[in-house]
Scaffold this active site. Structure first.
Site, PDB file in Angstrom:
ATOM      1  N   CYS A  62     -20.806   5.852  21.822  1.00  0.00           N
ATOM      2  CA  CYS A  62     -21.945   4.987  21.560  1.00  0.00           C
ATOM      3  C   CYS A  62     -23.258   5.730  21.807  1.00  0.00           C
ATOM      4  O   CYS A  62     -23.422   6.400  22.841  1.00  0.00           O
ATOM      5  CB  CYS A  62     -21.867   3.746  22.444  1.00  0.00           C
ATOM      6  SG  CYS A  62     -23.229   2.590  22.194  1.00  0.00           S
ATOM      7  N   ASP A  69      -6.420  -0.848   5.693  1.00  0.00           N
ATOM      8  CA  ASP A  69      -6.787   0.267   4.821  1.00  0.00           C
ATOM      9  C   ASP A  69      -7.970  -0.037   3.908  1.00  0.00           C
ATOM     10  O   ASP A  69      -8.443   0.846   3.192  1.00  0.00           O
ATOM     11  CB  ASP A  69      -5.587   0.705   3.982  1.00  0.00           C
ATOM     12  CG  ASP A  69      -4.908  -0.450   3.244  1.00  0.00           C
ATOM     13  OD1 ASP A  69      -5.626  -1.378   2.808  1.00  0.00           O
ATOM     14  OD2 ASP A  69      -3.674  -0.418   3.105  1.00  0.00           O
ATOM     15  N   SER A 118       0.801  -1.229   0.000  1.00  0.00           N
ATOM     16  CA  SER A 118       0.000   0.000   0.000  1.00  0.00           C
ATOM     17  C   SER A 118       0.830   1.273   0.000  1.00  0.00           C
ATOM     18  O   SER A 118       0.270   2.362  -0.102  1.00  0.00           O
ATOM     19  CB  SER A 118      -0.934   0.010   1.223  1.00  0.00           C
ATOM     20  OG  SER A 118      -1.899  -1.018   1.147  1.00  0.00           O
ATOM     21  N   THR A 119       2.150   1.153   0.118  1.00  0.00           N
ATOM     22  CA  THR A 119       2.964   2.371   0.204  1.00  0.00           C
ATOM     23  C   THR A 119       2.907   3.189  -1.079  1.00  0.00           C
ATOM     24  O   THR A 119       2.961   4.421  -1.033  1.00  0.00           O
ATOM     25  CB  THR A 119       4.425   2.036   0.547  1.00  0.00           C
ATOM     26  OG1 THR A 119       4.922   1.060  -0.387  1.00  0.00           O
ATOM     27  CG2 THR A 119       4.549   1.476   1.956  1.00  0.00           C
ATOM     28  N   CYS A 159     -18.938  -0.538  19.918  1.00  0.00           N
ATOM     29  CA  CYS A 159     -18.804   0.047  21.251  1.00  0.00           C
ATOM     30  C   CYS A 159     -17.848  -0.824  22.062  1.00  0.00           C
ATOM     31  O   CYS A 159     -17.910  -2.055  21.999  1.00  0.00           O
ATOM     32  CB  CYS A 159     -20.184   0.102  21.917  1.00  0.00           C
ATOM     33  SG  CYS A 159     -20.142   0.593  23.652  1.00  0.00           S
ATOM     34  N   CYS A 204       6.876  -3.707  -4.732  1.00  0.00           N
ATOM     35  CA  CYS A 204       5.856  -4.739  -4.932  1.00  0.00           C
ATOM     36  C   CYS A 204       5.101  -4.563  -6.243  1.00  0.00           C
ATOM     37  O   CYS A 204       4.817  -5.548  -6.936  1.00  0.00           O
ATOM     38  CB  CYS A 204       4.886  -4.735  -3.754  1.00  0.00           C
ATOM     39  SG  CYS A 204       5.622  -5.290  -2.201  1.00  0.00           S
ATOM     40  N   HIS A 255      -5.613  -8.329  10.989  1.00  0.00           N
ATOM     41  CA  HIS A 255      -5.480  -7.278  11.989  1.00  0.00           C
ATOM     42  C   HIS A 255      -6.704  -6.381  12.034  1.00  0.00           C
ATOM     43  O   HIS A 255      -6.642  -5.250  12.493  1.00  0.00           O
ATOM     44  CB  HIS A 255      -4.208  -6.466  11.737  1.00  0.00           C
ATOM     45  CG  HIS A 255      -2.964  -7.286  11.902  1.00  0.00           C
ATOM     46  ND1 HIS A 255      -1.711  -6.833  11.560  1.00  0.00           N
ATOM     47  CD2 HIS A 255      -2.775  -8.545  12.379  1.00  0.00           C
ATOM     48  CE1 HIS A 255      -0.809  -7.772  11.810  1.00  0.00           C
ATOM     49  NE2 HIS A 255      -1.434  -8.821  12.309  1.00  0.00           N
ATOM     50  N   ASN A 312      -3.196  -5.504   6.615  1.00  0.00           N
ATOM     51  CA  ASN A 312      -3.534  -4.096   6.449  1.00  0.00           C
ATOM     52  C   ASN A 312      -4.963  -3.801   6.877  1.00  0.00           C
ATOM     53  O   ASN A 312      -5.843  -4.659   6.777  1.00  0.00           O
ATOM     54  CB  ASN A 312      -3.323  -3.675   4.997  1.00  0.00           C
ATOM     55  CG  ASN A 312      -1.887  -3.860   4.550  1.00  0.00           C
ATOM     56  OD1 ASN A 312      -0.976  -3.911   5.372  1.00  0.00           O
ATOM     57  ND2 ASN A 312      -1.673  -3.979   3.254  1.00  0.00           N
TER      58      ASN A 312
END
Length: 389
Positions: free
Chosen positions: A221, A170, A88-89, A195, A324, A187, A168
């Site tokens: 919330c 994103d 993603s860079t 909440c 990449c 992740h 990632n």
């Protein structure tokens, strides 16, 4: 916004699996964690006692050309992609560890006690403001997927993608056209939020969270006024149950591992490279070699199956070193997919620009034709354990 490194580097796979179990022994996550713990033990015995599948060389040569020929054969029908911040860079999203440009080197303005605190759940609950200020800067939807993301989309369209495991957060994989069933967001993701109160756990959509972040209002919330946090994995939290459940079945039938843009330093994600059958070829596309484990530590700690690019016993691992996007273009060219890939990127970026009303291509993700570099050779290239992705 890329991977938030949801475990400390010194945690072992076993420790992380135990954490997943302890967090909620009655939940699906606890059950999945138990399965992962058994898989860890099976893996340990397999590595130390040479049980399980036999080593068979499926690549005619340990080069990108060899991988491309294998992908075109009948033997390669199911590809798993393991990806990190490095894909993603080129979209303008910083990785975490690169000196001067990495995220951890640019957090001074938030006055944190230490950089990692911005992703620690205990710190977040007391001081949520730094995280949400950072989230506004790097919010998903402000960036366009890269050539790497669309290469995975091509794999899906051609019926080759078994699963994409991403570190990632994103959401660029989703924007590129991968669907929920194609992904394991190891992740977590910004796609939904919850909440933080254990007695509430009200769910909120991406649009709700975006409105709060961009109005610079700390998300609370609507039911109980507790904090609302995007469903990304912070330090101190367990990985999603889906990570463990998919891992159990996917890696039994994978024909090729494609590892891109990750230093393979964070457990348990890094251990995924050792889950595939011993014959399964593994291609790394990255700036630096990664995933090479110490044989002794592998035997003792169950982290065997590390990449072997250079020894005389190497038989299935290939490293293409460089950006990449360029690695994916080089592989696409060998597969005869280069024009198709470039056309896909142009078309999808134009659609994103039209929807946003921008109308101007983003130069950081432009897919204008470039001369693909020759496939990288396998010359040794020193990679320290703490090198950035």
């Amino acid at each position: 916004m890329a991977e938030p490194d949801p475990s400390h580097p010194l945690e072992t796979q076993a420790g992380k699996v135990q954490e997943a179990q302890d967090s909620d022994s009655d939940s699906e996550g606890g059950a999945a964690g138990g399965e992962a713990d058994m898989d860890f033990l099976r893996n340990l015995f397999s590595q130390t006692l040479s049980l399980g599948s036999q080593k068979e060389r499926l690549l005619d040569e340990l080069t990108l050309e060899g991988v491309a020929r294998y992908m075109q054969s009948e033997r390669c029908r199911r590809v798993i992609c393991l990806v990190g911040a490095g894909i993603s860079t080129s979209a303008g999203i910083p990785d975490f560890r690169s000196p001067s440009t990495g995220l951890y080197d640019n957090l001074e303005k938030y006055h944190l006690p230490y950089p990692e605190a911005i992703f620690e759940i205990s710190y977040f609950k007391k001081h949520p403001e730094p995280f949400f200020a950072l989230a506004k800067e790097l919010y998903p939807g402000q960036f366009k997927p890269t050539i790497c993301h669309y290469f995975m989309r091509l794999l899906k369209d051609k019926g080759l993608l078994l699963r994409c495991y991403t570190q990632n957060i994103d959401t660029l994989e989703r924007i590129a056209g991968l669907e929920q069933e194609d992904l394991v967001e190891a992740h977590g993701t910004f796609y939904t939020s919850h909440c933080v109160s254990a007695s509430c756990r009200h769910e909120y959509p991406l649009s709700w969270m975006k409105e709060k972040i961009f109005s610079e209002v700390t998300p609370k919330c609507e039911d109980c006024q507790s904090l609302v946090k995007p469903d990304i994995v912070f330090f101190g939290e367990s990985l999603p149950a889906r990570f463990f459940s998919c891992m159990q079945s996917d890696f039994l039938k994978v024909d090729l591992l494609l590892v891109m843009g990750t230093s393979l330093q964070v457990q348990p994600f890094a251990s995924l490279i050792s889950k595939a059958p011993l014959s399964t070829p593994r291609l790394l596309i990255n700036k630096e070699k990664a995933g090479q484990s110490d044989p002794f530590l592998g035997m003792i700690m169950g982290l065997g199956g590390g990449m072997d690019f250079d020894s005389k016993k190497a038989y299935r691992d290939v490293a293409w070193l460089g950006e990449c996007d360029q690695g994916c273009l080089a592989l696409a060219e060998l597969l005869g997919w280069k024009k198709e890939l470039e056309d896909l990127v142009r078309r999808e970026h134009a659609s994103i620009d039209a929807q946003s009303g921008a109308g101007v291509p983003n130069p950081s993700t432009s897919a204008s034709p470039k001369k693909s570099p020759p496939p990288a050779k396998d010359e040794a290239r020193t990679t320290e354990r703490e090198k950035p992705q």
